[in-house]
Design a protein around this motif. Structure first.
Motif, PDB file in Angstrom:
ATOM      1  N   UNK A  66      11.641 -50.490 -13.007  1.00 51.13           N
ATOM      2  CA  UNK A  66      11.594 -50.161 -11.579  1.00 51.13           C
ATOM      3  C   UNK A  66      10.490 -50.798 -10.748  1.00 51.13           C
ATOM      4  N   UNK A  67       9.956 -51.930 -11.204  1.00 45.52           N
ATOM      5  CA  UNK A  67       8.875 -52.564 -10.438  1.00 45.52           C
ATOM      6  C   UNK A  67       9.463 -53.400  -9.285  1.00 45.52           C
ATOM      7  N   UNK A 100       0.915 -54.292  -3.398  1.00 44.29           N
ATOM      8  CA  UNK A 100      -0.362 -53.820  -3.954  1.00 44.29           C
ATOM      9  C   UNK A 100      -0.128 -52.633  -4.896  1.00 44.29           C
ATOM     10  N   UNK A 101       0.642 -51.666  -4.437  1.00 41.43           N
ATOM     11  CA  UNK A 101       0.839 -50.439  -5.224  1.00 41.43           C
ATOM     12  C   UNK A 101       1.612 -50.710  -6.515  1.00 41.43           C
ATOM     13  N   UNK A 102       2.505 -51.718  -6.445  1.00 42.91           N
ATOM     14  CA  UNK A 102       3.374 -51.993  -7.594  1.00 42.91           C
ATOM     15  C   UNK A 102       2.881 -53.156  -8.454  1.00 42.91           C
ATOM     16  N   UNK A 103       1.642 -53.635  -8.188  1.00 43.63           N
ATOM     17  CA  UNK A 103       1.069 -54.739  -8.972  1.00 43.63           C
ATOM     18  C   UNK A 103       1.899 -56.011  -8.880  1.00 43.63           C
ATOM     19  N   UNK A 151       4.378 -53.248 -18.415  1.00 47.56           N
ATOM     20  CA  UNK A 151       3.266 -54.029 -17.859  1.00 47.56           C
ATOM     21  C   UNK A 151       3.800 -54.719 -16.620  1.00 47.56           C
ATOM     22  N   UNK A 152       2.917 -55.118 -15.702  1.00 47.51           N
ATOM     23  CA  UNK A 152       3.427 -55.877 -14.557  1.00 47.51           C
ATOM     24  C   UNK A 152       4.103 -57.151 -15.046  1.00 47.51           C
ATOM     25  N   UNK A 191       0.790 -41.088  -5.966  1.00 47.84           N
ATOM     26  CA  UNK A 191       2.060 -41.661  -6.425  1.00 47.84           C
ATOM     27  C   UNK A 191       2.452 -42.869  -5.595  1.00 47.84           C
ATOM     28  N   UNK A 192       3.765 -43.088  -5.419  1.00 44.66           N
ATOM     29  CA  UNK A 192       4.225 -44.317  -4.770  1.00 44.66           C
ATOM     30  C   UNK A 192       4.799 -44.095  -3.364  1.00 44.66           C
ATOM     31  N   UNK A 199      11.655 -46.508  -6.709  1.00 44.26           N
ATOM     32  CA  UNK A 199      11.325 -45.216  -7.307  1.00 44.26           C
ATOM     33  C   UNK A 199      11.517 -44.046  -6.346  1.00 44.26           C
TER      34      UNK A 199
ATOM     35  N   UNK B 199      11.278 -45.492 -12.412  1.00 44.07           N
ATOM     36  CA  UNK B 199      10.325 -45.009 -11.414  1.00 44.07           C
ATOM     37  C   UNK B 199       8.981 -44.612 -12.022  1.00 44.07           C
ATOM     38  N   UNK B 205       1.859 -48.506 -13.359  1.00 45.94           N
ATOM     39  CA  UNK B 205       1.302 -49.839 -13.616  1.00 45.94           C
ATOM     40  C   UNK B 205      -0.104 -50.017 -13.062  1.00 45.94           C
TER      41      UNK B 205
END
Ligand SMILES: Cc1ncc(COP(=O)(O)O)c(C=O)c1O
Ligand SMILES: Cc1ncc(COP(=O)(O)O)c(C=O)c1O
Lengths: 356, 356
Positions: A66-67, A100-103, A151-152, A191-192, A199, B199, B205
């Motif tokens: 989910x990235x 930024x938040x999701x790398x 991992x990213x 969180x996101x 997500x 999610x 990450x």
């Protein structure tokens, strides 16, 4: 990265859909913008190519972790046949906040805006002209590494796809009924929630399904900690007019900052209508309703621009606002904002970017 | 649905990787299991086909709204060349729990287990035999509708892919260092924490990146409300041995229930070692550490089975456990569970499913 966008035009052209039967997000134009990322090359190979399937191994990260991030904005055709974008810089700025938040590595915001303009100018015949119609623009980024580790991703693809969309309100602006959700949670601080990432939408489906079963079209989210404070609606921010004052939940680390929300605040200030961003509980809104001070409520977002709210379902009770009709301020905001977007109203704040 | 699985064998075979240089999740076998879902047909066309890319339009829902679920389990080759699966029923059960949360239609658990067995038996040469190696199994479901609306997809694809993996511990079981995260949040009650969905991993990450920067290999998540109570580690559940008693956080609506966690609890009870599932704060663990009562801590999950914890970073302080060495109970649990999985230890609870 080279800033030269390679263009491969499609050898065929799809038939344009009937403007009166346009649905949201089902039909796509002939071309799309694509660029790829690798750690060694950065963002590379920006290109406009025919809209076609992409081919990915089943181990590609996008299928597993989910990235992803995305944006949503619109292009409008004015009566004079000009093509307008509404604050596209805000969307690419927000895309980088989501990154930024999701790398995910940043994109060059100016270059992305330039790429969008080139794509739109190639696809301009796809922009419908009937009132309320527009071309929906979906920029998005997916991780493309073939790897099952958490991992990213080391590789990404950025794409922009376009879909002609119909008027949100087939029979004029019309209030929606909203279900106040006190069981499921969309997002929580840490969180996101402030990112536009898959997500948050995946997490929302169950509550949305429940609301619809009960005859409500969308969910009002409360904060994830105490389930007391108002956050936002489905894919809109929310505003209340209480006793002459407009309030909207303050950005608190779990709300998505809408471009429409930001624009509405500008407009209200311009009109000298008192507006504040603050923490506001559903109980306060309910009390204002009981006391006869809740004058209007409306959602704001790219899709509907302004969505007047005619009813809340809260604590087993129906709160009917304004006899279920569109409030005066909601209507004025809708007319002004859509007017700016389509060139009928003066562009007060330099929000319009014209595509040549 | 017809239960007949259509098999199309690959005309070529990939070279098997060197068992001593196996990485996690990078190499995949020659075949995969696939079936599709539509509202009218239900799950249909179950098939084993060559492992190859899938082709999807850029508007496919999986690229936008994160409505995905997955599982992770392993097949082991015993010294007698038997092929063992460890509690596969538990994984397909959990997949359906995840499906519930994500509004994805249930799969038939028994049929999925049968499909997995057929796939494994075709791919059995891919199961490595060196100590600690295994075949990692990744069942997953993605939404395949071409639509940009936020709603449950009307079409899905279920796939099982296989990857030979090396020993988690190259030089014998070895403790890890864990960073206690008090800023980012993985999951909260009412969210998606109990489901195995992309999610939760996307949300993790950023904290994981931060932990690694500080020299820690994984993150310990605290509850999203008060950031006080212990939830789980990266992709493992967590146990503490405090003054002779074993405790693990109770399932509270935001923790993923691990199959390994469940198995460990069974084993401990079988051995008459006191074990309890309860709410436990990081402060309590810290106090036990200060008082000299924190004897061991370990993570549990399919990948590493047991991951002894040698150090926590908490409140700017390093808490070193057991001189950073593997505790006795951790070692015994690891030996017993991996013993059962590879046929070296009696299958006390009928956990093993043999593939013929
Ligand atoms: C969760 C969420 N909140 C708010 C909004 C409104 O944002 P905008 O006004 O930028 O469309 C959207 C839609 O984009 C959204 O998805
Ligand atoms: C978030 C999370 N918690 C716990 C676990 C442990 O579960 P299991 O023992 O079933 O592998 C996993 C891994 O699968 C996980 O991803």
């Amino acid at each position: 990265m080279t800033n030269k966008i390679n263009i491969t035009l499609s050898t065929t052209r799809k038939e344009k859909p009937n403007p009166s039967s346009l649905e949201f997000g089902r039909v796509f134009t002939d071309h799309m913008f694509v660029m790829d990322y690798s750690e060694t090359k950065g963002w590379y190979d920006p290109r406009i190519v025919p809209y076609e399937p992409i081919s990915l191994y089943p181990s590609t990260m996008v299928f597993h972790y989910g990235q992803t991030v995305f944006e949503g904005l619109k292009a409008y055709r004015t009566k004079e046949d000009k093509i307008f974008l509404f604050r596209p810089d805000k969307n690419f700025q927000r895309l980088n906040l989501s990154n930024d938040r999701l790398c995910i590595p940043h994109i060059d915001e100016e270059f992305a805006a330039e790429a969008l303009k080139q794509l739109i100018s190639i696809e301009k015949d796809w922009i419908p002209s009937a009132p309320g119609t527009s071309l929906y623009i979906r920029p998005f980024i997916i991780p493309t590494e073939y790897y099952l580790g958490v991992a990213p991703s080391k590789y990404y693809r950025f794409m922009i796809i376009l879909s002609p969309v119909g008027s949100y309100y087939k029979e004029g602006i019309k209030p929606v009924k909203i279900y106040v959700e006190d069981n499921y949670v969309r997002a929580v601080k840490g969180g996101t929630g402030t990112a536009k990432t898959g997500a948050n939408y995946a997490a929302s489906l169950k509550a949305q399904e429940n609301a619809e079963k009960n005859g409500y079209s969308q969910v009002l989210w409360l904060d994830g900690l105490e389930k007391k404070y108002i956050e936002e609606v489905g894919s809109m921010n929310i505003f209340f007019k209480i006793n002459g004052e407009v309030v909207t939940p303050a950005l608190n680390g779990s709300i998505l900052e809408g471009v429409t929300r930001n624009s509405i605040i500008h407009l209200l200030k311009h009109w000298d209508i008192p507006v504040s961003e603050k923490r506001i509980s559903m109980e306060e809104v309910y009390q204002a309703y009981k006391d006869g001070f809740l004058e209007e409520a409306f959602g704001t977002g790219t899709a509907a621009v302004i969505s007047p709210i005619g009813e809340f379902f809260y604590n087993d009770e129906k709160m009917v606002l304004n006899n279920g009709e569109t409030g005066e301020l909601s209507k004025k905001l809708y007319d002004t904002l859509t007017g700016i977007q389509t060139g009928k109203h003066e562009d007060l704040f330099n929000w319009i970017v014209e595509v040549n």
